[in-house]
Design an enzyme around this catalytic site. Structure first.
Site, short mmCIF file in Angstrom:
data_model
loop_
_atom_site.label_atom_id
_atom_site.label_comp_id
_atom_site.label_asym_id
_atom_site.label_seq_id
_atom_site.Cartn_x
_atom_site.Cartn_y
_atom_site.Cartn_z
N GLN A 33 0.84 -1.19 0.00
CA GLN A 33 0.00 0.00 0.00
C GLN A 33 0.89 1.25 0.00
OE1 GLN A 33 -2.23 1.78 3.34
NE2 GLN A 33 -4.10 1.29 2.19
N TYR A 75 -6.22 11.07 4.20
CA TYR A 75 -4.83 11.32 3.86
C TYR A 75 -4.71 12.07 2.54
CZ TYR A 75 -4.06 8.27 7.82
OH TYR A 75 -4.08 7.72 9.09
#
Length: 405
Positions: A124, A211
């Site tokens: 990720q 984010y």
């Protein structure tokens, strides 16, 4: 960081078939699933879970992490904890990176361990943007973001000494220039190259949980007036450019993207897991259309996971299935029974189990056989060593210790 509420894992409710029948429980979770050039052995996924065990200094993946992922290689797909694509992308102490040679070497230990067990593992790619603090930035500067708007209702974790730290408010970020945005797109592409060099089978772009990519998408955190702000299509430009750049490196079929479309919640919950848009249905269908046009291999949807959180609207799930032809992965406090129902309804292809997989390295077999689960030790989720990381027993170990089956 992907939020884990500090509670014990929910029990997975077994079906009523006899326990001596191999793979008798929730068989829909145990059919193979094609994913681009890969074939997943089952539909059970280890999702990204922040564990903060990287070697310091340097944020390097290590032998302990290799053991942790190896133990869970019976998952159809493993997606690593978020790994920062550059030094400014760090929002929590002790999280791993994927931006230098030491990181590549460290992660290679992990991928080799998982592959030795026949597993498939994606990295990720993570950049926290404004969810950071000057103490975590390479030169003590301000975090970067689409706009100079401080993240509210969320804490970041800074180191205060060897093995010690504290939660603090994020620093006020500075707005990125258009030139810097282009440089960031290139950094995502380089992180993808690094992931391939480390032996990963693919990558996932973290575009959820408030984010950096999520900050560009959201009208609440993106107040830009240039080509990256204003209209929804402008706010999706950063996502489009990253998807294209990373897809050119790894191939779209080896690329996944994670979103966290939130339809309700308190102000704090909305900030932590994502940002609630005025029209989340339309916002995320347009974002999903970006992935569909690019031919992305899978879409990961992180649902709200706090106590009492509502389910995603059925109309949204149906619209997602109609809009996206790749594999659809759902995560968010699923039981095996709930996940199997979603697969059987044709609304999901893959189901991720976070808390249960932390505490049960042999989770797929436990689900298949209807065996009970180890409880989660919430106090050991973040940071530390083997305790609460690699020392959870497998079911056979529990039986050998004299506990009932």
């Amino acid at each position: 960081m992907n939020k884990l509420t500090v509670t014990q894992a929910e029990p997975i409710v077994p079906a009523t078939e006899p326990k001596d029948s191999s793979m008798s429980h929730h068989p829909s979770l145990f059919t193979p699933a094609p994913l681009g050039r890969h074939t997943l052995k089952n539909r059970i996924v280890l999702p990204p879970l922040t564990r903060q065990r990287s070697t310091q200094p340097g944020d390097v993946a290590n032998d302990l992490m290799a053991s942790y992922y190896r133990q869970r290689a019976s998952a159809g797909l493993i997606i690593t904890e978020g790994t920062q694509i550059e030094p400014r992308g760090k929002g929590y102490a002790w999280t791993p990176g994927i931006h230098d040679a030491a990181h590549i070497a460290g992660w290679r230990k992990v991928t080799e361990a998982v592959h030795a067990e026949g597993g498939i593992i994606f990295a990720q790619l993570w950049h926290v943007g404004r969810v950071s603090h000057a103490a975590l930035q390479p030169d003590g500067g301000a975090p970067v973001a689409p706009s100079a708007i401080r993240a509210a209702g969320v804490k970041v974790f800074i180191e205060t000494g060897p093995g010690a730290g504290e939660l603090v408010e994020p620093s006020v970020p500075r707005a990125l220039s258009v030139t810097e945005i282009g440089e960031l797109v290139a950094l995502y592409a380089q992180a993808a190259r690094n992931a391939l060099a480390a032996g990963f089978d693919g990558v996932e772009i973290h575009a959820a949980n408030g984010y950096l990519v999520n900050q560009f998408i959201s009208a609440h955190s993106n107040h830009r007036s240039d080509e990256y702000g204003g209209s929804l299509q402008n706010r999706l430009r950063f996502l489009r450019e990253i998807v294209q750049a990373v897809g050119e490196v790894v191939g779209p079929d080896r690329l996944g993207v994670r979103f966290a479309p939130l339809f309700s919640g308190t102000d704090e919950e909305r900030v932590y897991i994502g940002l609630v848009e005025d029209d989340p249905h339309q916002t995320y269908l347009e974002a999903i259309a970006v992935l569909e046009r690019a031919g992305v291999g899978y879409l990961s949807i992180a649902e709200a996971d706090w106590d009492g959180a509502p389910d995603l609207p059925l109309s949204f799930r149906q619209a997602v299935r109609a809009a996206f032809s790749g594999k659809i992965l759902y995560a968010g406090r699923y039981t095996a029974e709930k996940g199997a129902r979603l697969v059987e309804a044709g609304l999901a292809d893959l189901i991720a189990f976070g808390r249960p997989f932390i505490a049960n390295p042999d989770l797929p077999e436990r689900i298949a056989q209807g065996w009970p689960l180890n409880p989660l030790n919430a106090a050991t989720m973040y940071g530390g060593g083997e305790a609460g990381f690699t020392d959870y027993p497998r079911h056979a170990q529990t039986i050998n210790q004299g506990e009932p089956a």
